[in-house]
Design an enzyme around this catalytic site. Sequence first.
Site, mmCIF file in Angstrom:
data_model
loop_
_atom_site.group_PDB
_atom_site.id
_atom_site.type_symbol
_atom_site.label_atom_id
_atom_site.label_comp_id
_atom_site.label_asym_id
_atom_site.label_seq_id
_atom_site.Cartn_x
_atom_site.Cartn_y
_atom_site.Cartn_z
ATOM 1 N N LYS A 53 41.676 40.852 -3.268
ATOM 2 C CA LYS A 53 40.398 40.446 -3.855
ATOM 3 C C LYS A 53 40.403 38.942 -4.143
ATOM 4 C CE LYS A 53 39.570 45.050 -5.676
ATOM 5 N NZ LYS A 53 39.730 46.008 -6.764
ATOM 6 N N GLN A 97 41.335 45.773 -12.995
ATOM 7 C CA GLN A 97 41.889 46.707 -12.011
ATOM 8 C C GLN A 97 42.359 47.982 -12.709
ATOM 9 O OE1 GLN A 97 41.925 46.126 -8.559
ATOM 10 N NE2 GLN A 97 42.502 48.277 -8.482
ATOM 11 N N ASP A 120 31.751 45.585 -10.783
ATOM 12 C CA ASP A 120 32.141 46.895 -10.261
ATOM 13 C C ASP A 120 31.037 47.930 -10.526
ATOM 14 O OD1 ASP A 120 34.537 47.018 -8.884
ATOM 15 O OD2 ASP A 120 35.774 47.092 -10.688
#
Length: 287
Positions: A53, A97, A120
Amino acid sequence: MTAQIIDGNALSKTLRADVAARAAALTARGQQPGLAVILVGDNPASEVYVRNKVKACQDNGLHSVFDRFPATLTESELLTRLDDLNNDPNVHGILVQLPLPKHIDSHKVIEAIAPAKDVDGFNVENAGALMTGKPLFRPCTPYGVMKMFEAHNIALEGANAVVIGRSNIVGKPMAMLLLEAGATVTITHSKTRDLAALTRNADVVVAATGRRNILIADMVKPGATVIDVGMNRDDNGKLCGDVDFAGVKEVAGFITPVPGGVGPMTITMLLVNTIEAAERAMQQDRD
Ligand code: NDP
Protein backbone atom coordinates in the site's frame (compact mmCIF):
# COMPACT_ATOMS: atom_id res chain seq x y z
CA MET A 1 -16.36 -22.61 -23.35
CA THR A 2 -13.32 -20.98 -21.83
CA ALA A 3 -13.99 -17.94 -19.74
CA GLN A 4 -12.61 -14.52 -20.48
CA ILE A 5 -10.07 -13.60 -17.81
CA ILE A 6 -10.68 -10.36 -15.94
CA ASP A 7 -7.16 -9.03 -15.52
CA GLY A 8 -6.91 -7.02 -12.30
CA ASN A 9 -3.34 -5.95 -13.02
CA ALA A 10 -4.20 -4.46 -16.40
CA LEU A 11 -7.30 -2.67 -15.10
CA SER A 12 -5.34 -1.40 -12.10
CA LYS A 13 -2.71 0.05 -14.37
CA THR A 14 -5.33 2.11 -16.20
CA LEU A 15 -7.01 3.27 -13.00
CA ARG A 16 -3.69 4.08 -11.32
CA ALA A 17 -2.73 6.30 -14.27
CA ASP A 18 -5.87 8.32 -13.52
CA VAL A 19 -4.99 8.37 -9.80
CA ALA A 20 -1.49 9.65 -10.61
CA ALA A 21 -2.91 12.42 -12.82
CA ARG A 22 -5.38 13.52 -10.11
CA ALA A 23 -2.64 13.36 -7.45
CA ALA A 24 -0.40 15.55 -9.62
CA ALA A 25 -3.22 18.06 -10.15
CA LEU A 26 -3.88 18.28 -6.39
CA THR A 27 -0.16 18.62 -5.66
CA ALA A 28 0.12 21.42 -8.23
CA ARG A 29 -2.63 23.23 -6.32
CA GLY A 30 -0.65 22.89 -3.08
CA GLN A 31 -2.33 19.85 -1.58
CA GLN A 32 -0.58 16.55 -2.17
CA PRO A 33 -2.99 13.76 -1.22
CA GLY A 34 -1.79 11.81 1.81
CA LEU A 35 -2.53 8.38 3.25
CA ALA A 36 -1.54 7.28 6.76
CA VAL A 37 -1.09 3.55 7.25
CA ILE A 38 -0.81 2.06 10.73
CA LEU A 39 0.58 -1.38 11.43
CA VAL A 40 0.60 -2.79 14.96
CA GLY A 41 2.60 -5.96 15.66
CA ASP A 42 4.48 -8.21 13.27
CA ASN A 43 1.93 -10.30 11.38
CA PRO A 44 3.91 -11.24 8.22
CA ALA A 45 0.89 -11.11 5.87
CA SER A 46 -0.07 -7.66 7.21
CA GLU A 47 3.49 -6.46 6.66
CA VAL A 48 3.31 -7.42 2.99
CA TYR A 49 -0.08 -5.72 2.52
CA VAL A 50 1.09 -2.55 4.23
CA ARG A 51 4.34 -2.40 2.26
CA ASN A 52 2.38 -2.78 -0.99
CA LYS A 53 0.00 0.00 0.00
CA VAL A 54 2.81 2.39 0.92
CA LYS A 55 4.66 1.57 -2.31
CA ALA A 56 1.50 2.12 -4.38
CA CYS A 57 1.22 5.60 -2.83
CA GLN A 58 4.83 6.43 -3.65
CA ASP A 59 4.50 5.14 -7.22
CA ASN A 60 1.46 7.29 -7.93
CA GLY A 61 2.37 10.62 -6.36
CA LEU A 62 0.57 10.31 -3.02
CA HIS A 63 2.29 11.20 0.20
CA SER A 64 2.30 8.38 2.76
CA VAL A 65 2.84 8.25 6.50
CA PHE A 66 3.73 4.77 7.71
CA ASP A 67 3.44 4.18 11.46
CA ARG A 68 4.82 0.88 12.61
CA PHE A 69 4.16 0.04 16.25
CA PRO A 70 5.16 -2.97 18.36
CA ALA A 71 2.45 -5.41 19.47
CA THR A 72 2.79 -3.95 22.98
CA LEU A 73 1.22 -0.63 21.89
CA THR A 74 -1.74 0.15 24.13
CA GLU A 75 -5.21 0.91 22.86
CA SER A 76 -5.10 4.42 24.29
CA GLU A 77 -1.75 5.13 22.60
CA LEU A 78 -3.25 4.05 19.28
CA LEU A 79 -6.34 6.21 19.84
CA THR A 80 -4.12 9.21 20.63
CA ARG A 81 -2.19 8.69 17.40
CA LEU A 82 -5.45 8.46 15.44
CA ASP A 83 -6.58 11.72 16.98
CA ASP A 84 -3.38 13.40 15.72
CA LEU A 85 -3.89 12.00 12.22
CA ASN A 86 -7.57 13.02 12.20
CA ASN A 87 -6.40 16.60 12.81
CA ASP A 88 -3.49 16.56 10.36
CA PRO A 89 -4.49 18.54 7.23
CA ASN A 90 -1.85 16.73 5.15
CA VAL A 91 -3.43 13.34 5.84
CA HIS A 92 -6.61 12.66 3.85
CA GLY A 93 -6.96 8.95 4.40
CA ILE A 94 -6.24 6.75 7.41
CA LEU A 95 -5.96 3.00 7.31
CA VAL A 96 -5.37 0.74 10.31
CA GLN A 97 -4.23 -2.67 9.11
CA LEU A 98 -6.32 -5.49 10.57
CA PRO A 99 -6.11 -7.75 12.49
CA LEU A 100 -4.98 -5.83 15.57
CA PRO A 101 -3.46 -7.53 18.62
CA LYS A 102 -6.13 -9.06 20.89
CA HIS A 103 -5.81 -6.45 23.66
CA ILE A 104 -6.92 -3.69 21.26
CA ASP A 105 -10.62 -3.36 20.46
CA SER A 106 -10.75 -3.14 16.63
CA HIS A 107 -14.28 -1.76 16.64
CA LYS A 108 -13.28 1.12 18.93
CA VAL A 109 -10.24 1.85 16.75
CA ILE A 110 -12.19 1.87 13.49
CA GLU A 111 -14.78 4.16 15.07
CA ALA A 112 -11.99 6.54 16.13
CA ILE A 113 -11.08 7.28 12.50
CA ALA A 114 -12.80 10.45 11.28
CA PRO A 115 -15.49 9.34 8.78
CA ALA A 116 -14.13 11.79 6.17
CA LYS A 117 -10.74 10.02 6.36
CA ASP A 118 -12.03 6.44 6.70
CA VAL A 119 -10.86 5.41 3.23
CA ASP A 120 -11.49 1.73 3.99
CA GLY A 121 -15.14 2.65 4.57
CA PHE A 122 -15.37 0.39 7.62
CA ASN A 123 -16.72 2.66 10.32
CA VAL A 124 -20.38 2.62 11.28
CA GLU A 125 -21.15 6.01 9.73
CA ASN A 126 -19.71 4.94 6.39
CA ALA A 127 -21.31 1.49 6.53
CA GLY A 128 -24.64 3.21 7.22
CA ALA A 129 -24.12 5.65 4.35
CA LEU A 130 -23.48 2.71 2.01
CA MET A 131 -26.53 0.87 3.33
CA THR A 132 -28.77 3.89 2.71
CA GLY A 133 -27.47 4.38 -0.83
CA LYS A 134 -25.28 7.45 -0.24
CA PRO A 135 -21.79 6.01 0.20
CA LEU A 136 -18.98 8.39 1.11
CA PHE A 137 -16.34 5.69 0.61
CA ARG A 138 -17.03 2.30 -0.90
CA PRO A 139 -14.95 -0.40 0.85
CA CYS A 140 -11.94 -1.02 -1.40
CA THR A 141 -12.32 -4.71 -2.27
CA PRO A 142 -15.99 -4.64 -3.29
CA TYR A 143 -15.43 -1.27 -5.00
CA GLY A 144 -12.65 -2.87 -7.06
CA VAL A 145 -14.96 -5.74 -8.00
CA MET A 146 -17.59 -3.25 -9.20
CA LYS A 147 -14.94 -1.60 -11.40
CA MET A 148 -14.21 -5.02 -12.92
CA PHE A 149 -17.89 -5.49 -13.84
CA GLU A 150 -17.95 -1.99 -15.32
CA ALA A 151 -14.76 -2.48 -17.35
CA HIS A 152 -16.16 -5.64 -18.96
CA ASN A 153 -19.72 -4.34 -19.44
CA ILE A 154 -21.13 -7.09 -17.26
CA ALA A 155 -24.82 -6.35 -16.82
CA LEU A 156 -25.93 -6.34 -13.19
CA GLU A 157 -29.44 -4.93 -13.46
CA GLY A 158 -31.83 -7.83 -12.93
CA ALA A 159 -28.97 -10.32 -12.62
CA ASN A 160 -29.01 -13.03 -9.95
CA ALA A 161 -25.92 -12.47 -7.81
CA VAL A 162 -24.67 -14.78 -5.08
CA VAL A 163 -22.11 -13.50 -2.59
CA ILE A 164 -20.34 -16.25 -0.63
CA GLY A 165 -19.23 -14.77 2.70
CA ARG A 166 -20.82 -12.16 4.95
CA SER A 167 -17.91 -10.28 6.52
CA ASN A 168 -18.18 -6.57 7.21
CA ILE A 169 -15.20 -5.84 4.97
CA VAL A 170 -16.08 -7.89 1.89
CA GLY A 171 -19.32 -9.91 1.82
CA LYS A 172 -21.81 -7.42 3.23
CA PRO A 173 -20.58 -4.29 1.38
CA MET A 174 -20.25 -6.37 -1.82
CA ALA A 175 -23.90 -7.35 -1.49
CA MET A 176 -24.90 -3.71 -0.93
CA LEU A 177 -23.07 -2.50 -4.04
CA LEU A 178 -24.61 -5.26 -6.16
CA LEU A 179 -28.02 -4.36 -4.80
CA GLU A 180 -27.39 -0.68 -5.58
CA ALA A 181 -26.58 -1.76 -9.15
CA GLY A 182 -29.94 -3.53 -9.49
CA ALA A 183 -28.93 -7.15 -8.98
CA THR A 184 -31.06 -9.61 -7.04
CA VAL A 185 -28.64 -10.55 -4.30
CA THR A 186 -28.33 -13.66 -2.15
CA ILE A 187 -25.80 -13.56 0.68
CA THR A 188 -24.51 -16.98 1.71
CA HIS A 189 -22.27 -18.11 4.58
CA SER A 190 -21.09 -21.12 6.55
CA LYS A 191 -24.64 -21.96 7.70
CA THR A 192 -26.13 -21.87 4.19
CA ARG A 193 -27.79 -25.25 3.53
CA ASP A 194 -27.38 -25.84 -0.21
CA LEU A 195 -24.84 -23.43 -1.63
CA ALA A 196 -24.62 -25.24 -4.98
CA ALA A 197 -28.37 -24.87 -5.61
CA LEU A 198 -28.01 -21.11 -5.19
CA THR A 199 -24.82 -20.66 -7.22
CA ARG A 200 -26.15 -22.80 -10.10
CA ASN A 201 -28.85 -20.20 -10.60
CA ALA A 202 -26.49 -17.21 -10.39
CA ASP A 203 -25.39 -14.95 -13.23
CA VAL A 204 -22.71 -13.53 -10.94
CA VAL A 205 -20.89 -15.26 -8.07
CA VAL A 206 -18.48 -13.48 -5.74
CA ALA A 207 -16.54 -15.86 -3.50
CA ALA A 208 -15.03 -14.32 -0.35
CA THR A 209 -14.54 -17.01 2.24
CA GLY A 210 -10.86 -17.92 2.60
CA ARG A 211 -11.77 -21.56 1.86
CA ARG A 212 -10.15 -23.25 -1.14
CA ASN A 213 -12.44 -24.83 -3.75
CA ILE A 214 -15.59 -23.40 -2.20
CA LEU A 215 -16.79 -23.04 -5.80
CA ILE A 216 -16.20 -25.83 -8.30
CA ALA A 217 -17.28 -26.25 -11.93
CA ASP A 218 -20.54 -28.11 -11.36
CA MET A 219 -21.75 -25.32 -9.06
CA VAL A 220 -21.52 -22.72 -11.84
CA LYS A 221 -24.10 -21.77 -14.46
CA PRO A 222 -22.58 -21.78 -17.96
CA GLY A 223 -21.55 -18.25 -18.92
CA ALA A 224 -21.72 -16.84 -15.38
CA THR A 225 -19.27 -14.24 -14.09
CA VAL A 226 -17.11 -15.57 -11.25
CA ILE A 227 -15.14 -13.24 -9.01
CA ASP A 228 -12.62 -14.77 -6.63
CA VAL A 229 -11.76 -12.58 -3.65
CA GLY A 230 -10.22 -15.36 -1.54
CA MET A 231 -6.54 -15.58 -0.74
CA ASN A 232 -5.30 -18.99 0.32
CA ARG A 233 -2.24 -21.18 -0.08
CA ASP A 234 -2.37 -24.43 -2.04
CA ASP A 235 -0.57 -27.63 -1.03
CA ASN A 236 2.66 -26.29 -2.54
CA GLY A 237 2.39 -23.00 -0.67
CA LYS A 238 1.36 -21.09 -3.80
CA LEU A 239 -1.20 -18.29 -3.56
CA CYS A 240 -4.65 -19.39 -4.71
CA GLY A 241 -8.24 -18.25 -4.36
CA ASP A 242 -11.53 -19.76 -3.19
CA VAL A 243 -12.51 -20.93 -6.67
CA ASP A 244 -11.26 -24.03 -8.49
CA PHE A 245 -9.92 -21.85 -11.29
CA ALA A 246 -8.92 -24.66 -13.70
CA GLY A 247 -12.35 -26.28 -13.60
CA VAL A 248 -14.55 -23.19 -13.33
CA LYS A 249 -12.89 -21.33 -16.21
CA GLU A 250 -14.24 -24.03 -18.56
CA VAL A 251 -17.83 -23.18 -17.56
CA ALA A 252 -17.88 -19.48 -16.65
CA GLY A 253 -18.14 -16.56 -19.08
CA PHE A 254 -15.79 -14.32 -17.08
CA ILE A 255 -13.43 -15.20 -14.23
CA THR A 256 -10.82 -13.46 -12.10
CA PRO A 257 -7.50 -15.21 -11.45
CA VAL A 258 -5.62 -15.35 -8.14
CA PRO A 259 -3.10 -13.79 -8.10
CA GLY A 260 -3.66 -10.92 -10.52
CA GLY A 261 -7.38 -10.46 -10.04
CA VAL A 262 -9.10 -8.73 -7.13
CA GLY A 263 -5.89 -8.26 -5.07
CA PRO A 264 -4.33 -5.44 -7.10
CA MET A 265 -7.75 -3.79 -7.47
CA THR A 266 -8.13 -3.51 -3.69
CA ILE A 267 -5.00 -1.39 -3.39
CA THR A 268 -5.95 0.64 -6.45
CA MET A 269 -9.32 1.53 -4.93
CA LEU A 270 -7.61 2.56 -1.70
CA LEU A 271 -5.68 5.10 -3.76
CA VAL A 272 -8.88 6.20 -5.50
CA ASN A 273 -10.64 6.69 -2.15
CA THR A 274 -7.69 8.70 -0.82
CA ILE A 275 -7.75 10.95 -3.89
CA GLU A 276 -11.51 11.43 -3.44
CA ALA A 277 -10.95 12.35 0.21
CA ALA A 278 -8.26 14.88 -0.74
CA GLU A 279 -10.41 16.40 -3.48
CA ARG A 280 -13.29 16.75 -1.02
CA ALA A 281 -11.03 18.36 1.58
CA MET A 282 -9.77 20.87 -0.99
CA GLN A 283 -13.32 21.66 -2.07
CA GLN A 284 -14.33 22.23 1.57
CA ASP A 285 -11.41 24.62 2.09
CA ARG A 286 -12.70 26.67 -0.84
CA ASP A 287 -16.35 26.73 0.31
P1 NDP B 1 -13.87 -13.66 7.03
O1 NDP B 1 -13.16 -14.83 7.61
O2 NDP B 1 -14.15 -12.48 7.86
O3 NDP B 1 -15.27 -14.17 6.42
C1 NDP B 1 -15.36 -15.38 5.73
C2 NDP B 1 -16.79 -15.61 5.36
O4 NDP B 1 -16.87 -16.84 4.65
C3 NDP B 1 -17.73 -15.74 6.57
O5 NDP B 1 -18.88 -14.98 6.37
C4 NDP B 1 -18.03 -17.24 6.61
O6 NDP B 1 -19.33 -17.54 7.09
C5 NDP B 1 -17.95 -17.59 5.15
N1 NDP B 1 -17.71 -19.03 4.99
C6 NDP B 1 -16.79 -19.79 5.61
N2 NDP B 1 -16.91 -21.07 5.24
C7 NDP B 1 -17.93 -21.13 4.38
C8 NDP B 1 -18.56 -22.18 3.68
N3 NDP B 1 -18.13 -23.44 3.79
N4 NDP B 1 -19.61 -21.88 2.88
C9 NDP B 1 -20.04 -20.61 2.75
N5 NDP B 1 -19.49 -19.58 3.40
C10 NDP B 1 -18.45 -19.83 4.21
O7 NDP B 1 -13.02 -13.29 5.73
P2 NDP B 1 -12.96 -11.93 4.86
O8 NDP B 1 -14.29 -11.59 4.32
O9 NDP B 1 -12.17 -10.93 5.57
O10 NDP B 1 -12.04 -12.46 3.66
C11 NDP B 1 -12.47 -13.52 2.84
C12 NDP B 1 -11.31 -13.94 1.94
O11 NDP B 1 -10.97 -12.87 1.10
C13 NDP B 1 -10.02 -14.30 2.69
O12 NDP B 1 -9.35 -15.31 1.97
C14 NDP B 1 -9.22 -13.02 2.63
O13 NDP B 1 -7.83 -13.26 2.70
C15 NDP B 1 -9.60 -12.53 1.26
N6 NDP B 1 -9.48 -11.10 1.07
C16 NDP B 1 -8.90 -10.70 -0.08
C17 NDP B 1 -8.78 -9.38 -0.38
C18 NDP B 1 -8.18 -8.99 -1.65
O14 NDP B 1 -7.83 -7.86 -1.83
N7 NDP B 1 -8.07 -9.91 -2.61
C19 NDP B 1 -9.23 -8.33 0.57
C20 NDP B 1 -9.91 -8.86 1.75
C21 NDP B 1 -10.01 -10.20 1.96
P3 NDP B 1 -19.79 -17.26 8.62
O15 NDP B 1 -20.03 -15.78 8.70
O16 NDP B 1 -21.02 -18.06 8.77
O17 NDP B 1 -18.63 -17.71 9.48
